[in-house]
Enzyme design. Structure first.
Site, PDB file in Angstrom:
ATOM      1  N   THR A 242      63.828  45.160 127.237  1.00 14.55           N
ATOM      2  CA  THR A 242      63.114  46.365 127.673  1.00 14.55           C
ATOM      3  C   THR A 242      62.541  46.187 129.075  1.00 14.55           C
ATOM      4  O   THR A 242      62.215  45.061 129.485  1.00 14.55           O
ATOM      5  CB  THR A 242      61.974  46.658 126.670  1.00 14.55           C
ATOM      6  OG1 THR A 242      61.055  47.579 127.269  1.00 14.55           O
ATOM      7  CG2 THR A 242      61.178  45.404 126.308  1.00 14.55           C
ATOM      8  N   ASP A 243      62.377  47.286 129.786  1.00 11.87           N
ATOM      9  CA  ASP A 243      61.750  47.229 131.112  1.00 11.87           C
ATOM     10  C   ASP A 243      60.281  46.814 131.017  1.00 11.87           C
ATOM     11  O   ASP A 243      59.675  46.419 132.012  1.00 11.87           O
ATOM     12  CB  ASP A 243      61.881  48.576 131.846  1.00 11.87           C
ATOM     13  CG  ASP A 243      61.242  49.757 131.125  1.00 11.87           C
ATOM     14  OD1 ASP A 243      60.747  49.588 129.992  1.00 11.87           O
ATOM     15  OD2 ASP A 243      61.239  50.872 131.698  1.00 11.87           O
ATOM     16  N   GLU A 244      59.710  46.885 129.788  1.00 13.32           N
ATOM     17  CA  GLU A 244      58.282  46.569 129.650  1.00 13.32           C
ATOM     18  C   GLU A 244      57.977  45.108 129.973  1.00 13.32           C
ATOM     19  O   GLU A 244      56.835  44.764 130.253  1.00 13.32           O
ATOM     20  CB  GLU A 244      57.779  46.939 128.249  1.00 13.32           C
ATOM     21  CG  GLU A 244      57.982  48.418 127.971  1.00 13.32           C
ATOM     22  CD  GLU A 244      57.202  48.949 126.787  1.00 13.32           C
ATOM     23  OE1 GLU A 244      56.146  48.391 126.457  1.00 13.32           O
ATOM     24  OE2 GLU A 244      57.665  49.940 126.193  1.00 13.32           O
TER      25      GLU A 244
ATOM     26  N   TYR B 236      53.649  43.115 122.486  1.00 12.95           N
ATOM     27  CA  TYR B 236      55.058  43.517 122.306  1.00 12.95           C
ATOM     28  C   TYR B 236      55.910  43.025 123.471  1.00 12.95           C
ATOM     29  O   TYR B 236      56.908  42.320 123.294  1.00 12.95           O
ATOM     30  CB  TYR B 236      55.165  45.042 122.170  1.00 12.95           C
ATOM     31  CG  TYR B 236      56.586  45.563 122.412  1.00 12.95           C
ATOM     32  CD1 TYR B 236      57.623  45.233 121.545  1.00 12.95           C
ATOM     33  CD2 TYR B 236      56.883  46.379 123.510  1.00 12.95           C
ATOM     34  CE1 TYR B 236      58.935  45.687 121.771  1.00 12.95           C
ATOM     35  CE2 TYR B 236      58.179  46.836 123.740  1.00 12.95           C
ATOM     36  CZ  TYR B 236      59.194  46.493 122.866  1.00 12.95           C
ATOM     37  OH  TYR B 236      60.478  46.932 123.096  1.00 12.95           O
TER      38      TYR B 236
ATOM     39  N   LYS C  17      58.921  40.157 123.708  1.00 16.81           N
ATOM     40  CA  LYS C  17      60.282  40.450 124.189  1.00 16.81           C
ATOM     41  C   LYS C  17      60.628  39.516 125.353  1.00 16.81           C
ATOM     42  O   LYS C  17      61.743  39.008 125.440  1.00 16.81           O
ATOM     43  CB  LYS C  17      60.414  41.911 124.624  1.00 16.81           C
ATOM     44  CG  LYS C  17      60.368  42.935 123.501  1.00 16.81           C
ATOM     45  CD  LYS C  17      61.524  42.816 122.511  1.00 16.81           C
ATOM     46  CE  LYS C  17      62.864  43.184 123.118  1.00 16.81           C
ATOM     47  NZ  LYS C  17      63.949  43.155 122.084  1.00 16.81           N
TER      48      LYS C  17
HETATM   49  N1  LIG Z   1      62.911  52.436 121.946  1.00 21.31           N
HETATM   50  C1  LIG Z   1      62.959  52.203 123.246  1.00 21.31           C
HETATM   51  O1  LIG Z   1      62.609  53.072 124.052  1.00 21.31           O
HETATM   52  C2  LIG Z   1      63.496  50.887 123.759  1.00 21.31           C
HETATM   53  C3  LIG Z   1      63.728  50.751 125.131  1.00 21.31           C
HETATM   54  C4  LIG Z   1      64.267  49.552 125.614  1.00 21.31           C
HETATM   55  C5  LIG Z   1      64.556  48.517 124.738  1.00 21.31           C
HETATM   56  N2  LIG Z   1      64.288  48.671 123.405  1.00 21.31           N
HETATM   57  C6  LIG Z   1      64.646  47.541 122.518  1.00 21.31           C
HETATM   58  O2  LIG Z   1      65.728  47.978 121.717  1.00 21.31           O
HETATM   59  C7  LIG Z   1      65.654  47.387 120.422  1.00 21.31           C
HETATM   60  C8  LIG Z   1      65.674  48.461 119.358  1.00 21.31           C
HETATM   61  O3  LIG Z   1      64.561  49.339 119.559  1.00 21.31           O
HETATM   62  P1  LIG Z   1      64.302  50.583 118.599  1.00 21.31           P
HETATM   63  O4  LIG Z   1      63.475  51.536 119.333  1.00 21.31           O
HETATM   64  O5  LIG Z   1      65.578  50.997 117.991  1.00 21.31           O
HETATM   65  O6  LIG Z   1      63.400  49.865 117.489  1.00 21.31           O
HETATM   66  P2  LIG Z   1      63.177  50.250 115.952  1.00 21.31           P
HETATM   67  O7  LIG Z   1      61.814  49.743 115.633  1.00 21.31           O
HETATM   68  O8  LIG Z   1      63.516  51.670 115.693  1.00 21.31           O
HETATM   69  O9  LIG Z   1      64.276  49.360 115.189  1.00 21.31           O
HETATM   70  C9  LIG Z   1      64.155  47.981 114.996  1.00 21.31           C
HETATM   71  C10 LIG Z   1      65.008  47.591 113.805  1.00 21.31           C
HETATM   72  O10 LIG Z   1      64.935  46.174 113.645  1.00 21.31           O
HETATM   73  C11 LIG Z   1      64.767  45.881 112.272  1.00 21.31           C
HETATM   74  N3  LIG Z   1      64.083  44.586 112.156  1.00 21.31           N
HETATM   75  C12 LIG Z   1      62.784  44.320 112.492  1.00 21.31           C
HETATM   76  N4  LIG Z   1      62.505  43.029 112.215  1.00 21.31           N
HETATM   77  C13 LIG Z   1      63.651  42.470 111.744  1.00 21.31           C
HETATM   78  C14 LIG Z   1      63.999  41.168 111.300  1.00 21.31           C
HETATM   79  N5  LIG Z   1      63.100  40.165 111.304  1.00 21.31           N
HETATM   80  N6  LIG Z   1      65.270  40.949 110.862  1.00 21.31           N
HETATM   81  C15 LIG Z   1      66.186  41.959 110.842  1.00 21.31           C
HETATM   82  N7  LIG Z   1      65.896  43.208 111.230  1.00 21.31           N
HETATM   83  C16 LIG Z   1      64.644  43.462 111.690  1.00 21.31           C
HETATM   84  C17 LIG Z   1      63.950  47.028 111.710  1.00 21.31           C
HETATM   85  O11 LIG Z   1      64.095  47.150 110.306  1.00 21.31           O
HETATM   86  C18 LIG Z   1      64.544  48.212 112.479  1.00 21.31           C
HETATM   87  O12 LIG Z   1      65.635  48.772 111.791  1.00 21.31           O
HETATM   88  C19 LIG Z   1      64.373  46.549 120.405  1.00 21.31           C
HETATM   89  O13 LIG Z   1      64.731  45.208 120.635  1.00 21.31           O
HETATM   90  C20 LIG Z   1      63.548  47.096 121.560  1.00 21.31           C
HETATM   91  O14 LIG Z   1      62.762  46.106 122.124  1.00 21.31           O
HETATM   92  C21 LIG Z   1      63.773  49.819 122.905  1.00 21.31           C
END
Ligand SMILES: NC(=O)c1ccc[n+]([C@@H]2O[C@H](COP(=O)([O-])OP(=O)(O)OC[C@H]3O[C@@H](n4cnc5c(N)ncnc54)[C@H](O)[C@@H]3O)[C@@H](O)[C@H]2O)c1
Length: 340
Positions: A124-126, A149, A153
């Site tokens: 993430t950009d964060e 968080y 990451k």
């Molecule tokens: N949402 C955003 O805007 C955004 C932006 C940039 C990057 N990201 C990154 O993208 C990824 C997905 O983000 P998201 O928004 O879909 O998150 P989300 O919270 O919707 O999904 C995360 C998933 O991971 C699963 N999970 C959590 N802990 C786990 C574990 N120990 N073992 C197996 N599965 C596990 C959860 O059950 C869930 O289905 C993350 O790594 C996040 O950091 C998100």
């Protein structure tokens, strides 16, 4: 090609699995998700009977299980699994370190042991911290995470980098800006505002509401990861963003206008501690090197997203009532047993 996708029942992971199976019907995907509160198998209903999609309920911290799964001929690991909500990380940092740092290390070990051809860490950009009024995050921007968080990451990212430098593991790290689109858990800004506004409930806005995020439609994030898998140079970081910086207030007013609701629902609340002011991504490297281009402008993306939430009200009301969590045992319980 055989991919292991982790976190594929979450927001971006489920969109990615759907995107890849549509684009590459002959790819096989093993989808590993432990189904925390954020995991929702209902996101994957449309591919339930696809023989090229296998769902495994397991935790990425389970080393024996990850070894077994990656050892079954996996070519590519794409790690989406994470605790992802900043507010929760402020209340309970512990699980963020366990999943986002230790879980990543467990996957890296299994990937190294079985000699996979690519490990993509979805970050993430964060991790770059916050920007002032000018400037953008490039891949060379130093990491300066401000929340538990983003710190967790960044910890995962540093391990991924180290496994490349030390062991030659073929890795990429992607750092994307804020995503929006279908299947986003309704604790996050855009689905939260759509669901609350459509029920005429007050809309909580942190601080002065002028925090800026760089918004990207989720399908455009998926297409960038697809390119990184196929064309990313090993060891490289790729920033992903669509140059769509908007204040939170702008987002909320856009949603209210499209729903025909009153701005009087906007309710300012005490700011989140350590709340980053501005994120902005420079995606030049991903665009020039990989040929990536987002297909959705913010205006079309937000219109489609609002329509999706209105058309799929049952999806988010089942989350609000907790019913979605029973879906796994009903759908898979008898067939697969709990493999966690
Ligand atoms: N949402 C955003 O805007 C955004 C932006 C940039 C990057 N990201 C990154 O993208 C990824 C997905 O983000 P998201 O928004 O879909 O998150 P989300 O919270 O919707 O999904 C995360 C998933 O991971 C699963 N999970 C959590 N802990 C786990 C574990 N120990 N073992 C197996 N599965 C596990 C959860 O059950 C869930 O289905 C993350 O790594 C996040 O950091 C998100």
């Amino acid at each position: 090609m055989k991919l292991l996708v982790t976190g594929g029942a979450g927001f971006i992971g489920s969109n990615f699995v759907l995107y890849m199976l549509k684009k590459y019907p002959d790819y096989q995907i093993v989808n590993v998700d432990t189904l925390t509160y954020a995991g929702n198998l209902e996101n994957l209903k449309s591919i339930e009977n696809d023989p090229n999609h296998v769902f495994v309920k397991a935790d990425i911290r389970d080393a024996a299980k990850m070894d077994e799964l990656i050892g079954q001929g996996i070519d590519v690991v794409v790690n989406f699994a994470a605790e992802s909500h900043v507010d929760r990380s402020i209340m309970e940092p512990d699980i963020f370190v366990k999943t986002n740092v230790l879980g990543t290390q467990v996957l890296l070990d299994a990937a190294k042991k079985h000699g996979i051809s690519k490990f993509v860490q979805v970050s993430t950009d964060e991790v770059y911290g916050t920007l002032g009024e000018t400037g953008l995050f490039s891949e060379a921007t130093p990491l300066a995470p401000n929340s538990p968080y983003s710190a967790s990451k960044a910890g995962g990212d540093l391990l991924v980098r180290a496994y490349h430098e030390t062991f030659g593991l073929p890795v990429n790290i992607t750092r994307c800006s804020n995503n929006y689109g279908p299947y986003q858990f309704p604790e996050k800004l855009i689905p939260l505002i759509i669901s609350k506004a459509s029920e005429d409930e007050p809309l909580p806005i942190y601080g002065d509401g002028m925090n800026i995020r760089d918004w990207l439609y989720v399908e455009d994030h998926c297409s960038a990861i697809d390119l990184v898998i196929h064309k990313g140079r090993n060891g490289e970081v790729y920033n992903i963003g669509g140059n769509n910086e908007r204040t939170n207030v702008h987002i909320i007013k856009t949603i209210l206008k499209q729903l025909g609701k009153s701005e009087s629902l906007m309710t300012y609340v005490k700011d989140r501690p350590g709340h980053d002011r501005r994120y902005g991504i420079d995606p030049t490297k991903t665009m020039t090197e990989l040929g990536w281009k987002p297909r959705h402008s913010f205006e079309t993306g937000i219109r489609e997203t609002i329509k999706w939430y209105l058309d799929n009200k049952e999806w988010w009301t089942r989350i609000q009532s907790g019913e979605y969590q029973e879906y796994y045992s009903r759908q898979y319980g008898a067939r697969l047993g709990d493999q966690a």
